[in-house]
Motif scaffolding. Structure first.
Motif, PDB file in Angstrom:
ATOM      1  N   ASN A  70       0.824  -1.214   0.000  1.00 35.37           N
ATOM      2  CA  ASN A  70       0.000   0.000   0.000  1.00 35.37           C
ATOM      3  C   ASN A  70       0.859   1.266   0.000  1.00 35.37           C
ATOM      4  OD1 ASN A  70      -2.459  -1.358   0.011  1.00 35.37           O
ATOM      5  ND2 ASN A  70      -2.488  -1.530   2.248  1.00 35.37           N
ATOM      6  N   VAL A  96      -5.352  -3.830  -3.306  1.00 41.77           N
ATOM      7  CA  VAL A  96      -4.403  -2.794  -2.900  1.00 41.77           C
ATOM      8  C   VAL A  96      -5.166  -1.534  -2.526  1.00 41.77           C
ATOM      9  CG1 VAL A  96      -2.460  -1.368  -3.634  1.00 41.77           C
ATOM     10  CG2 VAL A  96      -2.615  -3.746  -4.405  1.00 41.77           C
ATOM     11  N   HIS A  97      -4.822  -0.968  -1.363  1.00 38.70           N
ATOM     12  CA  HIS A  97      -5.454   0.275  -0.898  1.00 38.70           C
ATOM     13  C   HIS A  97      -4.337   1.282  -0.639  1.00 38.70           C
ATOM     14  CE1 HIS A  97      -9.258  -1.869  -0.402  1.00 38.70           C
ATOM     15  NE2 HIS A  97      -8.567  -2.833   0.185  1.00 38.70           N
ATOM     16  N   PHE A  98      -3.940   1.996  -1.680  1.00 38.59           N
ATOM     17  CA  PHE A  98      -2.807   2.904  -1.570  1.00 38.59           C
ATOM     18  C   PHE A  98      -3.002   3.912  -0.432  1.00 38.59           C
ATOM     19  CE2 PHE A  98      -2.402   1.783  -6.167  1.00 38.59           C
ATOM     20  CZ  PHE A  98      -1.149   1.199  -6.081  1.00 38.59           C
ATOM     21  N   LYS A 117      -3.169   3.366   2.707  1.00 37.36           N
ATOM     22  CA  LYS A 117      -3.910   2.854   3.856  1.00 37.36           C
ATOM     23  C   LYS A 117      -3.076   1.828   4.621  1.00 37.36           C
ATOM     24  CE  LYS A 117      -7.626   5.129   2.605  1.00 37.36           C
ATOM     25  NZ  LYS A 117      -8.097   6.318   3.374  1.00 37.36           N
ATOM     26  N   THR A 132      -3.207  -1.535   6.400  1.00 34.57           N
ATOM     27  CA  THR A 132      -4.060  -2.712   6.508  1.00 34.57           C
ATOM     28  C   THR A 132      -3.278  -3.877   7.093  1.00 34.57           C
ATOM     29  OG1 THR A 132      -3.550  -3.559   4.281  1.00 34.57           O
ATOM     30  CG2 THR A 132      -5.377  -1.973   4.477  1.00 34.57           C
ATOM     31  N   ALA A 180      -1.714  -6.154   4.312  1.00 37.21           N
ATOM     32  CA  ALA A 180      -0.453  -5.677   3.729  1.00 37.21           C
ATOM     33  C   ALA A 180       0.730  -6.033   4.622  1.00 37.21           C
ATOM     34  CB  ALA A 180      -0.515  -4.175   3.495  1.00 37.21           C
ATOM     35  N   TYR A 231       3.161   6.709   2.446  1.00 38.36           N
ATOM     36  CA  TYR A 231       1.735   6.552   2.129  1.00 38.36           C
ATOM     37  C   TYR A 231       1.150   7.791   1.438  1.00 38.36           C
ATOM     38  CZ  TYR A 231       1.330   2.370   5.143  1.00 38.36           C
ATOM     39  OH  TYR A 231       1.447   1.122   5.695  1.00 38.36           O
TER      40      TYR A 231
END
Length: 357
Positions: free
Chosen positions: A18, A89-91, A93, A95, A98, A305
Motif C-alpha cells: 500500500n 491494494v489500498h494505496f 492505507k 491494513t 499488507a 503513504y
C-alpha cells in the motif's frame, strides 16, 4: 554457466504494497538493460506486480513467474509466486493484510539467501506497526535479520558523501542514555571498523564519534557520558592502533570539511545521525545492515503513504540500494579471497645437499 560466472542474484522483498515499495522496484527494473548487471528475484506474485505495472504503464517489463527460488532464470526479472489469489491494494492505507504479505515476502526472500538461491537481499520499506505478529516481533528489518541470519547487526546509512552508524537504533528517547555504555560504544566502533575494511576496502579507516549530550557534554557541565564512557572507549581504540576521534558535538559536526576527513561517523542514537544523513544524502542514501553473514540493503525512506499510487515516488535510493548490495557482495568476496590462508605454511623444496634438519 558456472556459479562463479553467473550474474549476482538480488532477492527483493516488496514491503508494504500500500506504500511506494513496488513502484520504486518497478521503476528501477524498467530499464531494458537492467538484467545485464544482475538477476532480480522478487518475492510476491505476478498478479500483484502486473496490477502496479499496468497502472504505471511500464509495458517493457516482462516477468518470469516461478514457484520456488530454486527455479531462478538468470537474465530475467523473476517473480516467486508466494500467493495465488488477487490482492486488493489500498494505496496510502494501513491494513493488516499488507503487513502479513510484507512479512511473507521478507521471510521467503531472506531464506532464499540462506539457501544459496540468491546472493544478496534488498528490502522495500515496511510499516513497522502492521507487520507485527507472533512471528514478527521486531522493531524493524535490522533486528529481524540479526535473528534469522545470525550476527550482530549494525544499522549503517551509507552514501557517496557520508557513512553513519548508530550505537542505539529503534528505541525511545527516554531509554537512550542507559544504553550508552563502554560495551555498546566499543562494539559499534569495532563493527564499523570491520565493515569499512572488509566491505569497503579501506585499510586504515578514520572514524569520528559523536557525543551524546549538547556540545559533547561541555566537559561534564551538560552530562557525564562523554567523560566517563565515550572518551575512554575512544582512547582504548587508539591504543589498539585504530584511527578513532572525538567525541564531537553533533550540532556542528556535519560540515563538508569533516565529511571529507572521515570514512564514517558513529552517532549515539537514531535521529542524531539520521537527520543529518537524510538531509545530506536523501535521494541517494542506502541503509546497509552490516555485521551479518549476508548483505542486505534498503532505500533510506519509508512507505510514503502520502504519495503511494500517484506514480511520483523517486526510485534513486532503491536503485542505489541494489547496486550497493552488488558492490558490497563483490568486495566481501574479494576480501575473503585475499585473506584466505594468508598464513598457510608453504613447504620449501630442498635442493640436493641442503641440510634437511
Amino acid at each position: 554457466m558456472s556459479e562463479r560466472d553467473r550474474k549476482i542474484r538480488v532477492a527483493i522483498s516488496i514491503g508494504d504494497y500500500n506504500g511506494v515499495g513496488i513502484e520504486v522496484i518497478l521503476k528501477t527494473l524498467q530499464e531494458k538493460e537492467i538484467t545485464e548487471f544482475f538477476t532480480p528475484v522478487i518475492f510476491a506474485s505476478t498478479k500483484l506486480l502486473s496490477f502496479q505495472k499496468d497502472r504505471l504503464k511500464f509495458d517493457r517489463i516482462n516477468f518470469q513467474g516461478i514457484q520456488d527460488a530454486s527455479q531462478v532464470v538468470d537474465g530475467k526479472i523473476n517473480v516467486v509466486n508466494l500467493w495465488k489469489d488477487q490482492i486488493d491494494v489500498h494505496f496510502g492505507k494501513v491494513t493488516k493484510e499488507a503487513g502479513e504479505h510484507a512479512y511473507q515476502s521478507l521471510k521467503a526472500a531472506s531464506q532464499s539467501v540462506i539457501d544459496g538461491f540468491t546472493d544478496v537481499l534488498v528490502t522495500a520499506p515496511i510499516n513497522k506497526d502492521n507487520i507485527q505478529s507472533e512471528e514478527f516481533h521486531f522493531p524493524g528489518h535490522t533486528e529481524y535479520l540479526g535473528e534469522v541470519w545470525g550476527g550482530k547487526p549494525l544499522m549503517f546509512l551509507v552514501s557517496e558523501k557520508l557513512r553513519v552508524g548508530l550505537v542505539t537504533q529503534h528505541i525511545p528517547i527516554k531509554d537512550i542514555a542507559r544504553n550508552i555504555n563502554h560495551k555498546s560504544v566499543y562494539a559499534k566502533i569495532q563493527q564499523i571498523h570491520k565493515s569499512l575494511v572488509e566491505d569497503y576496502a579501506i585499510s586504515k579507516p578514520k572514524i569520528a564519534v559523536l557525543g551524546l549530550n549538547p556540545h559533547a557534554g561541555d566537559n561534564g557541565l551538560l552530562g557525564s557520558e562523554e567523560k566517563e564512557i565515550i572518551t575512554p572507549v575512544i582512547e582504548r581504540c587508539i591504543n589498539e592502533n585504530q584511527l578513532v576521534f572525538g567525541p564531537y558535538s553533533a550540532d556542528s559536526f556535519f560540515n563538508p570539511s569533516n565529511l571529507d576527513a572521515f570514512d564514517a561517523v558513529l552517532a549515539m542514537y537514531h535521529d542524531q545521525g539520521l537527520v543529518a544523513f537524510k538531509t545530506i544524502s536523501f535521494d541517494e542514501g542506502v541503509n546497509y545492515t552490516a555485521g551479518l553473514k549476508f548483505v542486505r540493503t534498503s532505500p533510506d525512506h519509508g512507505v510514503a503513504y502520502d504519495i503511494a499510487g500517484k506514480g511520483i515516488a523517486n526510485e534513486e535510493s532503491f536503485k542505489e540500494a541494489i547496486f550497493s548490495a552488488i558492490e558490497l557482495y563483490k568486495n566481501r568476496n574479494e576480501y575473503q579471497e585475499l585473506t584466505k590462508n594468508v598464513l598457510q605454511h608453504i613447504p620449501l623444496k630442498l635442493e640436493k645437499g641442503d641440510n634437511k634438519e
